[in-house]
Enzyme design. Structure first.
Site, PDB file in Angstrom:
ATOM      1  N   CYS A  26       5.313  -6.312   1.603  1.00 57.06           N
ATOM      2  CA  CYS A  26       5.725  -4.910   1.526  1.00 57.06           C
ATOM      3  C   CYS A  26       5.129  -4.125   2.701  1.00 57.06           C
ATOM      4  O   CYS A  26       5.513  -4.349   3.840  1.00 57.06           O
ATOM      5  CB  CYS A  26       5.347  -4.330   0.172  1.00 57.06           C
ATOM      6  SG  CYS A  26       6.233  -2.791  -0.223  1.00 57.06           S
ATOM      7  N   TYR A  27       4.177  -3.227   2.468  1.00 59.31           N
ATOM      8  CA  TYR A  27       3.561  -2.517   3.589  1.00 59.31           C
ATOM      9  C   TYR A  27       2.944  -3.512   4.573  1.00 59.31           C
ATOM     10  O   TYR A  27       2.980  -3.298   5.787  1.00 59.31           O
ATOM     11  CB  TYR A  27       2.489  -1.546   3.089  1.00 59.31           C
ATOM     12  CG  TYR A  27       1.782  -0.824   4.212  1.00 59.31           C
ATOM     13  CD1 TYR A  27       2.333   0.339   4.752  1.00 59.31           C
ATOM     14  CD2 TYR A  27       0.596  -1.309   4.745  1.00 59.31           C
ATOM     15  CE1 TYR A  27       1.701   0.999   5.807  1.00 59.31           C
ATOM     16  CE2 TYR A  27      -0.036  -0.662   5.795  1.00 59.31           C
ATOM     17  CZ  TYR A  27       0.520   0.495   6.323  1.00 59.31           C
ATOM     18  OH  TYR A  27      -0.109   1.143   7.379  1.00 59.31           O
ATOM     19  N   GLU A  40       3.730 -11.358  -6.035  1.00 61.75           N
ATOM     20  CA  GLU A  40       2.567 -11.516  -6.906  1.00 61.75           C
ATOM     21  C   GLU A  40       2.813 -11.037  -8.323  1.00 61.75           C
ATOM     22  O   GLU A  40       2.069 -11.410  -9.237  1.00 61.75           O
ATOM     23  CB  GLU A  40       1.351 -10.793  -6.308  1.00 61.75           C
ATOM     24  CG  GLU A  40       1.428  -9.282  -6.278  1.00 61.75           C
ATOM     25  CD  GLU A  40       2.069  -8.717  -5.024  1.00 61.75           C
ATOM     26  OE1 GLU A  40       1.720  -7.592  -4.636  1.00 61.75           O
ATOM     27  OE2 GLU A  40       2.937  -9.407  -4.438  1.00 61.75           O
ATOM     28  N   VAL A  73     -15.202 -10.752 -25.302  1.00 67.05           N
ATOM     29  CA  VAL A  73     -15.343 -11.964 -24.509  1.00 67.05           C
ATOM     30  C   VAL A  73     -15.907 -11.655 -23.125  1.00 67.05           C
ATOM     31  O   VAL A  73     -16.637 -12.469 -22.547  1.00 67.05           O
ATOM     32  CB  VAL A  73     -13.993 -12.716 -24.417  1.00 67.05           C
ATOM     33  CG1 VAL A  73     -12.972 -11.923 -23.617  1.00 67.05           C
ATOM     34  CG2 VAL A  73     -14.186 -14.110 -23.839  1.00 67.05           C
ATOM     35  N   ASP A  74     -15.630 -10.467 -22.585  1.00 66.99           N
ATOM     36  CA  ASP A  74     -16.104 -10.127 -21.240  1.00 66.99           C
ATOM     37  C   ASP A  74     -17.633 -10.072 -21.185  1.00 66.99           C
ATOM     38  O   ASP A  74     -18.263 -10.704 -20.332  1.00 66.99           O
ATOM     39  CB  ASP A  74     -15.532  -8.779 -20.794  1.00 66.99           C
ATOM     40  CG  ASP A  74     -14.039  -8.692 -20.990  1.00 66.99           C
ATOM     41  OD1 ASP A  74     -13.377  -9.740 -20.959  1.00 66.99           O
ATOM     42  OD2 ASP A  74     -13.533  -7.578 -21.212  1.00 66.99           O
ATOM     43  N   SER A  75     -18.219  -9.297 -22.086  1.00 63.11           N
ATOM     44  CA  SER A  75     -19.678  -9.186 -22.074  1.00 63.11           C
ATOM     45  C   SER A  75     -20.323 -10.489 -22.532  1.00 63.11           C
ATOM     46  O   SER A  75     -21.430 -10.829 -22.096  1.00 63.11           O
ATOM     47  CB  SER A  75     -20.137  -8.023 -22.957  1.00 63.11           C
ATOM     48  OG  SER A  75     -19.811  -8.239 -24.311  1.00 63.11           O
ATOM     49  N   GLY A 109       0.824  -1.196   0.000  1.00 63.67           N
ATOM     50  CA  GLY A 109       0.000   0.000   0.000  1.00 63.67           C
ATOM     51  C   GLY A 109       0.859   1.247   0.000  1.00 63.67           C
ATOM     52  O   GLY A 109       2.073   1.184   0.227  1.00 63.67           O
ATOM     53  N   HIS A 121       7.425  -7.922  -3.737  1.00 62.46           N
ATOM     54  CA  HIS A 121       6.111  -8.332  -4.230  1.00 62.46           C
ATOM     55  C   HIS A 121       6.210  -9.660  -4.980  1.00 62.46           C
ATOM     56  O   HIS A 121       6.625  -9.699  -6.142  1.00 62.46           O
ATOM     57  CB  HIS A 121       5.539  -7.253  -5.155  1.00 62.46           C
ATOM     58  CG  HIS A 121       5.120  -6.015  -4.434  1.00 62.46           C
ATOM     59  ND1 HIS A 121       3.850  -5.839  -3.938  1.00 62.46           N
ATOM     60  CD2 HIS A 121       5.813  -4.903  -4.098  1.00 62.46           C
ATOM     61  CE1 HIS A 121       3.770  -4.665  -3.337  1.00 62.46           C
ATOM     62  NE2 HIS A 121       4.950  -4.081  -3.417  1.00 62.46           N
ATOM     63  N   SER A 178     -21.334  -6.166 -25.833  1.00 58.91           N
ATOM     64  CA  SER A 178     -20.474  -5.400 -26.736  1.00 58.91           C
ATOM     65  C   SER A 178     -19.890  -6.267 -27.839  1.00 58.91           C
ATOM     66  O   SER A 178     -19.474  -5.761 -28.875  1.00 58.91           O
ATOM     67  CB  SER A 178     -19.327  -4.770 -25.947  1.00 58.91           C
ATOM     68  OG  SER A 178     -18.422  -5.772 -25.520  1.00 58.91           O
ATOM     69  N   GLY A 179     -19.828  -7.569 -27.603  1.00 57.35           N
ATOM     70  CA  GLY A 179     -19.215  -8.464 -28.569  1.00 57.35           C
ATOM     71  C   GLY A 179     -17.867  -8.976 -28.133  1.00 57.35           C
ATOM     72  O   GLY A 179     -17.331  -9.920 -28.709  1.00 57.35           O
ATOM     73  N   LYS A 231      -8.599 -11.035 -17.438  1.00 57.85           N
ATOM     74  CA  LYS A 231      -8.986 -11.447 -18.786  1.00 57.85           C
ATOM     75  C   LYS A 231      -8.727 -12.939 -19.041  1.00 57.85           C
ATOM     76  O   LYS A 231      -9.579 -13.633 -19.599  1.00 57.85           O
ATOM     77  CB  LYS A 231      -8.231 -10.608 -19.809  1.00 57.85           C
ATOM     78  CG  LYS A 231      -8.509 -10.983 -21.258  1.00 57.85           C
ATOM     79  CD  LYS A 231      -9.904 -10.565 -21.713  1.00 57.85           C
ATOM     80  CE  LYS A 231      -9.980  -9.073 -21.891  1.00 57.85           C
ATOM     81  NZ  LYS A 231     -11.270  -8.645 -22.481  1.00 57.85           N
TER      82      LYS A 231
END
Length: 522
Positions: free
Chosen positions: A86-87, A181, A235-237, A59, A179, A232-233, A378
């Site tokens: 870290c923090y 990650e 992959v997410d939607s 953070g 980090h 929207s077309g 994604k």
């Protein structure tokens, strides 16, 4: 029989831009995670979650200051395995009686080497991490731990961080100054996996399970309500729509809005996919004139995004009124959208840029928001799409922003400039496919720049537009590196764009990584 709940890894968010990457790494190891802001960690939440272990994120704050975000002191008395990053390491050390000091001359940012300070590199937390004597990690700190609390020992150090890895094995409390990650840390996921093993997780969380959980959550949220889904077309939607189709098929209406800012041939491709393969209730609207009129004369990218978002809202409001009303609006918002606009958990992470589909809905719409993918990356959505039956060709499509070509046209958006950007982008994509590079690239596109340059074609002077090619590699969109096209490819592509797209006489290539840049230019 009631479904057995997943064991929970609690991730305490202290405001890091990459907190969700921690969750993503644990997901790769089939560990279920929930992220909650540090200021909301209390006895009631812990009783509800019953976490099996906890991770404290990084953070922007400093424990050297008078006031700093912290956890209740009793948190460390719960006999809960804890990993501070870290923090998160610094605040744990500070609260347990150790010392943290600030020193600008000894700060570390970027790639740094750490080495083990214990003879046994098969320590339960370190097992498999030190493949070499020194390991490259990603540091991002000014403060550092100088004196350890009682019971802790040093496991590894760097040049300026004498306590880069620390641990109290008896209490299962550990801390990392770097980090693990982020992909820049070599073997970082190994440390997270080892911590999950120390906490004895069963590792039963999969994308299939995530899909089932999302469907169950949608049923519970929607109830008997009606849902309008913004399709929207991308992959997410598409995955959002299919999750809703599984959850509440009779209550779902999908709306595909062509805002005139799509890629070449995209509208027909989307309609063909959903009408031929899925029995969804789908409304198609061509709103090109509405969106281009609203964007007329606008150059500021934040204004563009907000205008486009408002136009979408207006369209959905009209559809809702014409269709007898809806209760929910569903969107395919992903975590990278959220973290750049607002914190996914309401925490203090900084806004990078607003996204048209992030930040809630205006009161006049009268709809509640449903975003089943809001905490996903994604690549995870692509995996979920495969689980739901999307074709591999569709699942692998490069990301495309909701505002479309509007944010790939720097400066004012006009019909003529949209045509230029669309045509140049089509040439680039044709080139990438012809050279069999499509699946090696995370995202590729052309940005039309707000400048003109002098050129010569057919012995005549030209004064035309400039475009930039952008292509990146990434796994989750949080970080990215530019794709190394060959000079022959770039030369051939530039030649095709200049020859096939009248109005462009110069092509450049963007070789900036993310960070410091974002993937899109606006």
């Amino acid at each position: 029989m009631a479904k057995k709940p997943h064991e929970v890894m609690l991730i305490v968010d202290f405001g890091s831009q990459v907190t969700q990457l921690i969750a993503r790494r644990f997901r790769e190891y089939n560990v279920y995670c929930e992220i909650h802001p540090a200021n909301l960690i209390d006895e009631a939440l812990l009783l509800k979650l019953k976490p099996k272990a906890a991770v404290l994120s990084g953070g922007p704050a400093s424990v050297v200051s008078t006031e700093f975000p912290r956890l209740p002191d009793t948190f460390y008395e719960l006999d809960l395995p804890v990993l501070g990053i870290c923090y998160g390491q610094q605040v744990m050390v500070k609260q347990l009686g150790g010392t943290v000091e600030g020193n600008d001359a000894r700060r570390e940012y970027g790639r740094t080497l750490v080495h083990a300070t214990v003879a046994d590199t098969e320590h339960p937390l370190l097992r498999g991490f030190f493949a070499k004597a020194s390991v490259t990690v990603w540091m991002s700190h000014g403060d550092r731990v100088t004196n350890l609390p009682s019971g802790f020992s040093t496991l590894a150090a760097s040049r300026h961080a004498p306590n880069a890895i620390i641990g109290d094995e008896s209490r299962r409390l550990f801390g990392l100054q770097f980090h693990p990650e982020v992909y820049h840390t070599t073997n970082g996921s190994v440390l997270l996996r080892n911590f999950a093993d120390l906490a004895e997780f069963q590792r039963d969380w999969t994308m299939s399970a995530a899909g089932e959980d999302a469907i169950a959550a949608l049923r519970a949220t929607v109830g008997d309500g009606r849902v309008i889904c913004a399709l929207s077309g991308g992959v997410d939607s598409a995955v959002t729509a299919l999750l809703l189709h599984r959850a509440v098929p009779e209550q779902l209406t999908c709306v595909f809005v062509d805002h005139g800012l799509l890629r070449a041939g995209e509208a027909n491709q989307v309609l063909r996919l959903f009408r031929d393969n899925f029995n969804l209730r789908l409304i198609q609207l061509d709103e090109t004139a509405r969106f281009l009129d609203a964007l007329s004369g606008v150059s500021n990218p934040e204004d563009k995004r907000k205008i486009i978002g408002q136009q979408f809202i207006d369209v959905f409001l009209e559809v809702s009124q014409q269709s007898g009303g809806f209760d929910f609006l569903a969107q395919g918002t992903l975590y990278p959208d959220v973290i750049e606009s607002v914190s996914v958990t309401g925490g203090p992470s900084e806004t990078i840029k607003s996204h048209h589909n992030v930040g809630g809905l205006p009161d006049e719409l009268g709809l509640d928001l449903v975003e089943p993918l809001r905490a996903f990356f994604k690549d995870e959505v692509r995996a979920l799409g495969r689980e739901l039956g999307l074709s591999e060709e569709f699942v692998r499509r490069h990301p495309f922003p909701g505002p479309g070509l509007a944010i790939r046209i720097l400066g004012q958006v006009t019909p003529g400039r949209v045509s230029l950007a669309r045509a140049a982008d089509a040439v680039l994509m044709d080139q990438i496919r012809n050279h069999h590079l499509y699946d090696q690239i995370w995202q590729a596109f052309v940005t039309l720049l707000p400048i003109r340059t002098v050129g010569v074609m057919g012995d005549q002077r030209t004064y035309d537009h400039v475009c930039a090619i952008r292509a990146v590699t990434s796994t989750d969109g949080m970080t990215a590196d530019y794709f190394r096209f060959s000079h022959d490819f770039l030369s051939e592509t530039a030649s095709r764009i200049v020859n096939e797209v009248p109005g462009i006489n110069r092509v450049t290539y963007d070789i900036t990584s993310k960070p410091p840049a974002t993937i899109e230019w606006e």
